[in-house]
Design an enzyme around this catalytic site. Structure first.
Site, PDB file in Angstrom:
ATOM      1  N   ASP A  72       0.956  -1.292  -0.077  1.00 52.13           N
ATOM      2  CA  ASP A  72       0.031  -0.060   0.029  1.00 52.13           C
ATOM      3  C   ASP A  72       0.913   1.280   0.014  1.00 52.13           C
ATOM      4  O   ASP A  72       1.940   1.290   0.777  1.00 52.13           O
ATOM      5  CB  ASP A  72      -0.770   0.041   1.257  1.00 52.13           C
ATOM      6  N   ASP A 142      -7.210  -6.002  -2.883  1.00 51.51           N
ATOM      7  CA  ASP A 142      -8.239  -5.099  -2.310  1.00 51.51           C
ATOM      8  C   ASP A 142      -7.610  -3.637  -2.321  1.00 51.51           C
ATOM      9  O   ASP A 142      -7.723  -2.935  -1.340  1.00 51.51           O
ATOM     10  CB  ASP A 142      -8.613  -5.681  -0.998  1.00 51.51           C
ATOM     11  N   HIS A 145      -9.945   0.571  -6.412  1.00 50.87           N
ATOM     12  CA  HIS A 145     -11.358  -0.184  -7.228  1.00 50.87           C
ATOM     13  C   HIS A 145     -11.857   0.331  -8.411  1.00 50.87           C
ATOM     14  O   HIS A 145     -12.788   0.012  -8.868  1.00 50.87           O
ATOM     15  CB  HIS A 145     -12.302  -0.186  -5.970  1.00 50.87           C
TER      16      HIS A 145
HETATM   17  N1  SAH Z   1      -7.773  -4.331   3.155  1.00 47.34           N
HETATM   18  C1  SAH Z   1      -8.303  -2.944   3.768  1.00 47.34           C
HETATM   19  C2  SAH Z   1      -8.831  -1.939   3.022  1.00 47.34           C
HETATM   20  C3  SAH Z   1      -8.087  -1.692   1.915  1.00 47.34           C
HETATM   21  S1  SAH Z   1      -8.542   0.046   1.281  1.00 47.34           S
HETATM   22  C4  SAH Z   1      -9.171  -3.257   4.983  1.00 47.34           C
HETATM   23  O1  SAH Z   1      -9.226  -4.713   5.364  1.00 47.34           O
HETATM   24  O2  SAH Z   1      -9.424  -2.417   5.726  1.00 47.34           O
HETATM   25  C5  SAH Z   1      -7.672   0.429  -0.155  1.00 47.34           C
HETATM   26  C6  SAH Z   1      -6.087   0.661   0.004  1.00 47.34           C
HETATM   27  O3  SAH Z   1      -5.625   0.379  -1.333  1.00 47.34           O
HETATM   28  C7  SAH Z   1      -5.962   2.211   0.209  1.00 47.34           C
HETATM   29  O4  SAH Z   1      -5.255   2.203   1.543  1.00 47.34           O
HETATM   30  C8  SAH Z   1      -5.271   2.793  -0.926  1.00 47.34           C
HETATM   31  O5  SAH Z   1      -3.968   3.663  -0.171  1.00 47.34           O
HETATM   32  C9  SAH Z   1      -4.375   1.477  -1.235  1.00 47.34           C
HETATM   33  N2  SAH Z   1      -4.259   1.758  -3.028  1.00 47.34           N
HETATM   34  C10 SAH Z   1      -4.968   2.007  -3.783  1.00 47.34           C
HETATM   35  N3  SAH Z   1      -4.435   1.894  -5.160  1.00 47.34           N
HETATM   36  C11 SAH Z   1      -3.254   1.359  -4.764  1.00 47.34           C
HETATM   37  C12 SAH Z   1      -1.898   0.990  -5.535  1.00 47.34           C
HETATM   38  N4  SAH Z   1      -2.154   1.229  -6.799  1.00 47.34           N
HETATM   39  N5  SAH Z   1      -1.171   0.379  -5.183  1.00 47.34           N
HETATM   40  C13 SAH Z   1      -0.755   0.295  -3.678  1.00 47.34           C
HETATM   41  N6  SAH Z   1      -1.965   0.564  -2.704  1.00 47.34           N
HETATM   42  C14 SAH Z   1      -3.334   1.256  -3.374  1.00 47.34           C
HETATM   43 MG    MG Z   2     -12.308  -4.276   0.319  1.00 44.87          MG
END
Ligand code: SAH
Ligand code: MG
Length: 216
Positions: A72, A142, A145
């Site tokens: 992340d 995850d 999105h």
């Molecule tokens: N799994 C987490 C929720 C993830 S939310 C839970 O259980 O609560 C989505 C995350 O993806 C965010 O923190 C965002 O910073 C990260 N993210 C989005 N696009 C990304 C990318 N291209 N590379 C790395 N991280 C990314």
């Molecule tokens: Mg999710």
């Protein structure tokens, strides 16, 4: 009994306190799949956020003596930026301008006893993938999105799964009125590839298993 049962060593009080987007029933499934996956190879999750899903996955990998990589950039997804639907003002950076979930993620890993199990990769998924060569037992998608992002994550990481390894995709909504369609589109593309066996879903969590390659 399912969720909350005392038969697995998950700290439900801690889980409840950590901010995030993971339903307990889905989390319990993450734990179960990770427990099996750890026998196959290390795990990798895209989207650490504050570490909620990492607790479920990481606790299983720890019990099995395994490793979980968690990717992340900690700057938040589009919909988590100030002014957007999923923005949390408690998670802004020191300058008070953008998002920074890394301090929260580190705190969660410490509280969950996962510092020797979870390897944080603080960068974009694309960057972490550039020179990646380690075969994996589990990939959990995850992160971003938007379709382009979720599809890129699939293309970057699914090919690193070992035979028998698990591909997990979060936020599958059959009905567009319930949520964005990108993860579900990627899920359907993964199935259509013929490379995966479909296992039962838990709510919005899809679980696929990489089968042996066939000559086609
Ligand atoms: N799994 C987490 C929720 C993830 S939310 C839970 O259980 O609560 C989505 C995350 O993806 C965010 O923190 C965002 O910073 C990260 N993210 C989005 N696009 C990304 C990318 N291209 N590379 C790395 N991280 C990314
Ligand atoms: Mg999710």
């Amino acid at each position: 009994m399912g969720v909350g049962a005392a038969d697995i060593p998950l700290d439900w009080k801690l889980i409840d306190e950590v901010k995030g987007f993971m339903d307990p029933e889905e989390g319990r499934r993450l734990y179960d799949v990770a427990f099996d996956a750890a026998a196959i190879g290390p795990g990798l999750e895209i989207g650490s956020y504050c570490g909620k899903s990492s607790i479920y996955l990481g606790t299983a990998f720890r019990l099995r003596g395994g490793i979980l990589y968690s990717v992340d950039h900690h700057r938040g997804s589009e919909e988590q930026q100030p002014g957007q639907e999923y923005h949390d003002p408690d998670l802004v950076d020191a300058a008070g301008t953008g998002m920074d979930t890394l301090p929260h993620f580190r705190r969660t890993l410490g509280r969950a006893g996962l510092e020797n199990t979870v390897v944080p990769l603080v960068c974009r998924s694309e960057t972490a993938a550039r020179a990646w060569a380690t075969p994996l037992g589990l990939v959990f998608i995850d992160g971003g999105h938007a379709f382009e992002t979720a599809y890129l994550d699939y293309n970057l990481w699914a090919g690193h799964l070992k035979i028998g390894g698990y591909l997990l995709i979060h936020d599958l909504f059959e009905n567009p009125s319930e949520g964005g369609q990108a993860p579900f589109e990627v899920y359907k593309l993964a199935l259509a590839s013929g490379l995966f066996e479909e296992l039962p879903r838990t709510r919005t969590l899809g679980v696929l298993r990489r089968g042996p390659s066939t000559d086609r």
